[in-house]
Design a protein around this motif. Sequence first.
Motif, PDB file in Angstrom:
ATOM      1  N   GLU A  45       0.550  54.750   4.467  1.00  0.00           N
ATOM      2  CA  GLU A  45       0.635  56.025   5.186  1.00  0.00           C
ATOM      3  C   GLU A  45       1.804  56.816   4.593  1.00  0.00           C
ATOM      4  O   GLU A  45       2.966  56.510   4.861  1.00  0.00           O
ATOM      5  CB  GLU A  45       0.833  55.783   6.677  1.00  0.00           C
ATOM      6  CG  GLU A  45      -0.392  55.224   7.371  1.00  0.00           C
ATOM      7  CD  GLU A  45      -0.315  55.343   8.875  1.00  0.00           C
ATOM      8  OE1 GLU A  45      -1.122  56.070   9.462  1.00  0.00           O
ATOM      9  OE2 GLU A  45       0.567  54.690   9.475  1.00  0.00           O
ATOM     10  N   SER A  52       4.563  51.922   6.270  1.00  0.00           N
ATOM     11  CA  SER A  52       3.493  51.775   7.248  1.00  0.00           C
ATOM     12  C   SER A  52       2.157  51.733   6.515  1.00  0.00           C
ATOM     13  O   SER A  52       1.890  52.561   5.644  1.00  0.00           O
ATOM     14  CB  SER A  52       3.513  52.941   8.244  1.00  0.00           C
ATOM     15  OG  SER A  52       2.494  52.801   9.214  1.00  0.00           O
ATOM     16  N   VAL A  54      -2.240  51.091   6.820  1.00  0.00           N
ATOM     17  CA  VAL A  54      -3.413  51.065   7.693  1.00  0.00           C
ATOM     18  C   VAL A  54      -4.549  50.347   6.981  1.00  0.00           C
ATOM     19  O   VAL A  54      -4.651  50.365   5.751  1.00  0.00           O
ATOM     20  CB  VAL A  54      -3.862  52.479   8.127  1.00  0.00           C
ATOM     21  CG1 VAL A  54      -2.889  53.077   9.116  1.00  0.00           C
ATOM     22  CG2 VAL A  54      -4.048  53.391   6.920  1.00  0.00           C
ATOM     23  N   LEU A 111      -5.846  50.074  16.493  1.00  0.00           N
ATOM     24  CA  LEU A 111      -6.175  51.494  16.581  1.00  0.00           C
ATOM     25  C   LEU A 111      -7.336  51.751  17.540  1.00  0.00           C
ATOM     26  O   LEU A 111      -8.193  50.881  17.751  1.00  0.00           O
ATOM     27  CB  LEU A 111      -6.549  52.025  15.194  1.00  0.00           C
ATOM     28  CG  LEU A 111      -5.520  51.828  14.074  1.00  0.00           C
ATOM     29  CD1 LEU A 111      -6.037  52.442  12.782  1.00  0.00           C
ATOM     30  CD2 LEU A 111      -4.167  52.413  14.447  1.00  0.00           C
ATOM     31  N   GLU A 115      -9.451  56.660  15.931  1.00  0.00           N
ATOM     32  CA  GLU A 115      -8.496  56.598  14.824  1.00  0.00           C
ATOM     33  C   GLU A 115      -8.983  55.619  13.761  1.00  0.00           C
ATOM     34  O   GLU A 115      -8.783  55.825  12.564  1.00  0.00           O
ATOM     35  CB  GLU A 115      -7.102  56.198  15.306  1.00  0.00           C
ATOM     36  CG  GLU A 115      -6.060  56.345  14.211  1.00  0.00           C
ATOM     37  CD  GLU A 115      -4.628  56.255  14.694  1.00  0.00           C
ATOM     38  OE1 GLU A 115      -3.729  56.634  13.919  1.00  0.00           O
ATOM     39  OE2 GLU A 115      -4.402  55.795  15.823  1.00  0.00           O
ATOM     40  N   VAL A 119      -9.397  56.386   9.814  1.00  0.00           N
ATOM     41  CA  VAL A 119      -8.816  55.545   8.760  1.00  0.00           C
ATOM     42  C   VAL A 119      -9.895  55.095   7.779  1.00  0.00           C
ATOM     43  O   VAL A 119      -9.694  55.120   6.562  1.00  0.00           O
ATOM     44  CB  VAL A 119      -8.086  54.332   9.377  1.00  0.00           C
ATOM     45  CG1 VAL A 119      -7.775  53.286   8.312  1.00  0.00           C
ATOM     46  CG2 VAL A 119      -6.800  54.784  10.062  1.00  0.00           C
ATOM     47  N   ARG A 155      -2.764  49.190  12.207  1.00  0.00           N
ATOM     48  CA  ARG A 155      -1.615  49.823  11.544  1.00  0.00           C
ATOM     49  C   ARG A 155      -0.480  48.796  11.528  1.00  0.00           C
ATOM     50  O   ARG A 155      -0.173  48.192  12.557  1.00  0.00           O
ATOM     51  CB  ARG A 155      -1.176  51.080  12.288  1.00  0.00           C
ATOM     52  CG  ARG A 155       0.148  51.662  11.757  1.00  0.00           C
ATOM     53  CD  ARG A 155       0.521  52.960  12.463  1.00  0.00           C
ATOM     54  NE  ARG A 155      -0.364  54.061  12.058  1.00  0.00           N
ATOM     55  CZ  ARG A 155      -1.270  54.617  12.840  1.00  0.00           C
ATOM     56  NH1 ARG A 155      -1.436  54.174  14.094  1.00  0.00           N
ATOM     57  NH2 ARG A 155      -2.023  55.608  12.412  1.00  0.00           N
ATOM     58  N   ARG A 157       3.385  48.580  10.834  1.00  0.00           N
ATOM     59  CA  ARG A 157       4.687  49.178  10.539  1.00  0.00           C
ATOM     60  C   ARG A 157       5.589  48.030  10.102  1.00  0.00           C
ATOM     61  O   ARG A 157       5.928  47.155  10.906  1.00  0.00           O
ATOM     62  CB  ARG A 157       5.243  49.880  11.775  1.00  0.00           C
ATOM     63  CG  ARG A 157       4.339  51.010  12.282  1.00  0.00           C
ATOM     64  CD  ARG A 157       4.969  51.730  13.464  1.00  0.00           C
ATOM     65  NE  ARG A 157       4.037  52.598  14.150  1.00  0.00           N
ATOM     66  CZ  ARG A 157       3.712  53.828  13.755  1.00  0.00           C
ATOM     67  NH1 ARG A 157       4.259  54.323  12.663  1.00  0.00           N
ATOM     68  NH2 ARG A 157       2.838  54.551  14.451  1.00  0.00           N
TER      69      ARG A 157
END
Length: 211
Positions: A45, A52, A54, A111, A115, A119, A155, A157
């Motif tokens: 991302e 981050s 995805v 997600l 979303e 993605v 996702r 992080r």
Amino acid sequence: MRHTPTYVLTDVDEVKRLIRENAWATIVSYTPDGLVASHYPFVLEEDAEGISLVSHVGRPDEKLHGLGEREVLVIIQGPHGYISPGWYEGVSFIPTWNHVTAHLYGTPEILSDEENFRVLDDLVDHFEKRMPDPVSLDIDETYARRIAKGTVGIRLRVTRFDARLKLSQDKPAHVMETVLGALESDGPYNSKPLAAEMRRAQERKTDSAAD
């Protein structure tokens, strides 16, 4: 990974580059039933703070891994290859393996369906943009959304990472040039991507020394 200070990579931008150029990754989870590993493409991302990523997994992998419940390890493997001691010009007779690798840690966020579809749409566009006639999920969004229900978006992080650039940095310059020549040749262990990483590391080292 073995902690060898010479090879440790701490530059966040270089780790991001590694992710961009090597999307196929391994997810490893420690679950009550033992270790579980799966393989999926991950996309960085670009507008996020820190690192981050995805991706998506096919059902029921999200339950197999317990995604969202605990920390996972995502392994990014860049170019790698065998380094013959025959390229060392008598400096050593011990072979090795050069590689660029990053271990990324974090607890995945699950997600929403909407979303996740975004993605997936972005993922297709990300890889299709190099094609002469790119395809898109927009061709038949209704059908694409039906297929997407068989996946779960995530996702990650990254809260910490452990990365290595093991690229013959410990060898004299003339030996490294010999290794580079072998990797860039048509020989049995040639690897132009690995050679490119070695040359990049050399350039970064030179730039750092100049500063």
